[in-house]
Write an enzyme that holds these catalytic residues in place. Sequence first.
Site, mmCIF file in Angstrom:
data_model
loop_
_atom_site.group_PDB
_atom_site.id
_atom_site.type_symbol
_atom_site.label_atom_id
_atom_site.label_comp_id
_atom_site.label_asym_id
_atom_site.label_seq_id
_atom_site.Cartn_x
_atom_site.Cartn_y
_atom_site.Cartn_z
ATOM 1 N N ASP A 133 -12.591 -0.183 134.293
ATOM 2 C CA ASP A 133 -13.530 0.222 135.338
ATOM 3 C C ASP A 133 -14.860 -0.507 135.147
ATOM 4 O O ASP A 133 -15.185 -0.953 134.045
ATOM 5 C CB ASP A 133 -13.789 1.731 135.263
ATOM 6 C CG ASP A 133 -12.536 2.533 135.563
ATOM 7 O OD1 ASP A 133 -11.625 1.975 136.205
ATOM 8 O OD2 ASP A 133 -12.486 3.707 135.149
HETATM 9 N N1 URA Z 1 -9.103 4.715 131.932
HETATM 10 C C1 URA Z 1 -10.175 4.858 132.737
HETATM 11 O O1 URA Z 1 -10.408 5.936 133.272
HETATM 12 N N2 URA Z 1 -10.973 3.817 132.928
HETATM 13 C C2 URA Z 1 -10.780 2.596 132.341
HETATM 14 O O2 URA Z 1 -11.566 1.680 132.534
HETATM 15 C C3 URA Z 1 -9.665 2.467 131.505
HETATM 16 C C4 URA Z 1 -8.834 3.528 131.313
#
Ligand code: URA
Length: 237
Positions: free
Chosen positions: A102
């Site tokens: 993310d």
């Molecule tokens: N899980 C998440 O919620 N975000 C990420 O970036 C990776 C795994």
Amino acid sequence: MRLDKYVSKVLGITRNEARQNIKSGAIKIEFKNNIRNDDSINEITDVVYYNGQKLEYIKYIYIMLNKPQGYLSATFDKSSPTVVDLVKEYQKYNLAMVGRLDKDTEGLFLLTNDGKFAHNLTSPKKDLFKKYYVEINEVWNKEDIMLFEKGLEIYDGNKKLFKTKPAKLEILADSKAYISISEGKYHQIKKMCLKIGKEVKYLKRIAIGNLYLDENLALGEYRLLTIEEIEKVKNVK
Ligand code: URA
């Protein structure tokens, strides 16, 4: 390989610019076999010089990046900076991302021009564990370990309900833990935490399989994987 293609790849210039360099005599070739054709070379055996300097042809590169917050897992975006913007010197290699993080997640991120490697590591069939350091808005309970182990029902990126595979929760302190998951659904860790009433405040990936983020890399820094590291992740079953 065509010589202009080779020169443009190695120097990171356009084919036209490569042709101009060839025409001007800046490029010299040391042919290592008897078959000579000035338009094409054997990129493995022949040696090419640019203004007297030997050029190195690298077929595949594997980059370990310590991704900072604020960067999108994308190769290009109109409005936000991307992980590829961080590795400018390697952009000419037509990089693919090995999975995604993310925008607000930090940590271990791999980029490569080896499509097979990228595919292999992200294939759901591999069940490869990714380990995250997580901080939440409240306190972990021992029961949470079992809930993660048993699997939780959450919605994936296509709003389809699914049950997560067994995940490992290792509580480090009140609100701090390591979580290891073998899947990579959209916002998976955040959704799993929300499902048990917890909100992720900070998320950092620290390992993919047995490849750990190099602690010497500051946020935004990157380096090439060593041969041993490449083998380590390539050989995951
Ligand atoms: N899980 C998440 O919620 N975000 C990420 O970036 C990776 C795994």
